[in-house]
Design a protein around this motif. Structure first.
Motif, PDB file in Angstrom:
ATOM      1  N   LYS A   7       7.925  -6.043   3.826  1.00 24.44           N
ATOM      2  CA  LYS A   7       6.958  -5.361   4.002  1.00 24.44           C
ATOM      3  C   LYS A   7       6.271  -5.658   2.488  1.00 24.44           C
ATOM      4  CE  LYS A   7       6.848  -1.735   7.601  1.00 24.44           C
ATOM      5  NZ  LYS A   7       6.906  -0.297   7.725  1.00 24.44           N
ATOM      6  N   ASN A  14       0.247  -1.229  15.215  1.00 28.99           N
ATOM      7  CA  ASN A  14       1.006  -0.401  15.797  1.00 28.99           C
ATOM      8  C   ASN A  14       2.099  -0.875  17.187  1.00 28.99           C
ATOM      9  OD1 ASN A  14      -1.333   1.449  14.851  1.00 28.99           O
ATOM     10  ND2 ASN A  14      -2.599   1.739  16.275  1.00 28.99           N
ATOM     11  N   GLN A  55      -1.335   0.405   2.430  1.00 27.00           N
ATOM     12  CA  GLN A  55      -0.901   1.319   3.245  1.00 27.00           C
ATOM     13  C   GLN A  55      -1.201   1.247   4.242  1.00 27.00           C
ATOM     14  OE1 GLN A  55      -3.524   4.657   2.060  1.00 27.00           O
ATOM     15  NE2 GLN A  55      -3.222   4.447  -0.099  1.00 27.00           N
ATOM     16  N   LYS A  56      -1.813   0.479   5.149  1.00 23.02           N
ATOM     17  CA  LYS A  56      -1.046   0.260   6.643  1.00 23.02           C
ATOM     18  C   LYS A  56      -0.132  -0.870   6.775  1.00 23.02           C
ATOM     19  CE  LYS A  56      -6.061   0.324   7.676  1.00 23.02           C
ATOM     20  NZ  LYS A  56      -7.218  -0.852   7.773  1.00 23.02           N
ATOM     21  N   TYR A  61       4.717  -0.718  11.943  1.00 25.79           N
ATOM     22  CA  TYR A  61       5.291  -0.845  13.360  1.00 25.79           C
ATOM     23  C   TYR A  61       6.653  -2.159  13.369  1.00 25.79           C
ATOM     24  CZ  TYR A  61       7.834  -1.176  17.940  1.00 25.79           C
ATOM     25  OH  TYR A  61       8.800  -1.647  18.712  1.00 25.79           O
ATOM     26  N   MET A  75       2.215  -0.871   4.537  1.00 25.80           N
ATOM     27  CA  MET A  75       3.716  -0.205   4.517  1.00 25.80           C
ATOM     28  C   MET A  75       4.181   1.166   5.740  1.00 25.80           C
ATOM     29  SD  MET A  75       5.286  -2.072   1.919  1.00 25.80           S
ATOM     30  CE  MET A  75       6.431  -0.771   1.457  1.00 25.80           C
ATOM     31  N   SER A  76       3.297   1.270   6.638  1.00 26.15           N
ATOM     32  CA  SER A  76       3.158   2.019   7.478  1.00 26.15           C
ATOM     33  C   SER A  76       3.112   1.749   8.720  1.00 26.15           C
ATOM     34  CB  SER A  76       2.121   3.212   7.682  1.00 26.15           C
ATOM     35  OG  SER A  76       1.335   2.633   7.421  1.00 26.15           O
TER      36      SER A  76
END
Length: 347
Positions: free
Chosen positions: A288, A201, A231-232, A237, A234-235
């Motif tokens: 990423k 984050n 998923q984590k 911060y 690529m999303s």
């Protein structure tokens, strides 16, 4: 008596608050794996400490205890080389906790910065139970029951090691004559190669990046599937100042690059793409995707080992039972030495 060994001794472990993540690996698990051959290793599942915040959820504590044990086995802790044990089954630790609580003034315990920060971070206010500061004393007993030479820990656990050293020094000073040797060693901490792995984050209110943590929902678990990792990552911060892939990017305080530094073995690629990132010649998506590949390559052997144990709780229990029996031999030896030294051995 313990079996004769020429190896120095190591003690460390985890409070079972849920499955472990990449921060646990760089902080201490990596050291545990590398030291199994060199040290007589004892790894404690500190399930009783989990009651400080999960008092009303004993079944959750039990489940977490077995999940952490599974994580240890999955990363490569070898039960033939290392003793994995459950804290609540080694009762000598409780007896030592009582004796050690007499050696530490209450205000000294409450000055422990890790304890103070936990009270704040967990929102306990003034409502925490007496057992919360007592657990900090209990950690000194967890360690000294095994008289280890080193304790691999994360940086935030250093205050507990310092308090452990104080207890050992005071006990040795109070209960020794010139002709007697010290019972407790001068325990040395061992930090991981990454002191504080950042999470996925953005920064906290003060602008600092938060460490990887399950409670902050910013962690990649050692048990995550390949798709969950994708998923984590690529999303996650990165750099909020980059509006386009061609904008210059910042490497500092960027979790994307912190994770590449920690897990990407191709250091040449990392340095080349850091420069491209700084000059706006590569976008976040490409970097990423590379991180997804790097982390999944790292986790794949862990996933393969996990399959051997995850559907066989009885096998994990047997490993813990055997490790606990070995651990109790050492702890029993310690408590006998302590009671003899303080004059409380009556037969």
């Amino acid at each position: 008596m313990t079996e004769a060994t020429h190896k120095p001794r190591l003690l460390t472990g985890d409070t079972p608050t849920g499955r472990l993540h990449l921060g646990h690996y760089t902080g201490t698990l990596e050291n545990r794996l590398s030291l199994q051959e060199q040290y007589e290793c004892y790894f404690i599942l500190a399930n009783k400490h989990a009651f400080t915040t999960l008092l009303d959820k004993p079944e959750t504590i039990r489940r977490h205890t077995l999940e952490v044990a599974l994580d240890w086995l999955a990363v490569g802790i070898d039960p033939e080389k290392s003793s994995m044990f459950i804290q609540s089954e080694v009762h000598e630790i409780d007896e030592l906790t009582f004796y050690f609580s007499m050696l530490l003034p209450f205000n000294r315990v409450m000055r422990n910065p890790t304890l103070k920060s936990e009270i704040i971070n967990k929102g306990l206010g003034d409502a925490y139970p007496f057992g919360f500061p007592l657990y900090a004393v209990g950690q000194t007993a967890d360690i000294l029951a095994f008289r280890p030479d080193i304790v691999p820990v994360g940086k935030d656990q250093l205050p507990h090691i310092e308090m452990t050293r104080e207890v050992a020094h005071r006990f040795n000073h109070l209960y020794e004559s010139d002709s007697e040797t010290s019972i407790f060693p001068d325990v040395q901490p061992m930090l991981g190669r990454v002191d504080r792995l950042v999470g996925l984050n953005g920064p906290a209110e003060d602008g600092t990046l938060q460490k990887m943590s399950k409670s902050l929902n910013n962690a990649i678990l050692l048990s995550d599937s390949a798709e969950e990792v994708r998923q984590k990552v690529m999303s996650m911060y990165t750099d909020p100042t980059r509006l386009r892939a061609t904008d210059p990017g910042h490497i500092e305080n960027n979790p994307l690059w912190a994770l590449h530094d920690a897990f990407n073995k191709d250091k040449q690629w990392v340095e080349e793409f850091k420069e491209k990132y700084r000059t706006g010649n590569v976008g976040d998506v490409q970097v990423k995707k590379q991180l997804v590949s790097v982390i999944n390559d790292f986790l794949e052997p862990i996933r393969e080992r996990r399959v051997q144990y995850e559907n066989n709780e009885a096998s994990v229990i047997e490993i813990l039972k055997a490790g606990t029996e070995k651990a109790r031999i050492v702890a029993q030896e310690t408590i006998e030495m302590v009671k003899d030294r303080i004059g409380q051995k009556y037969w």
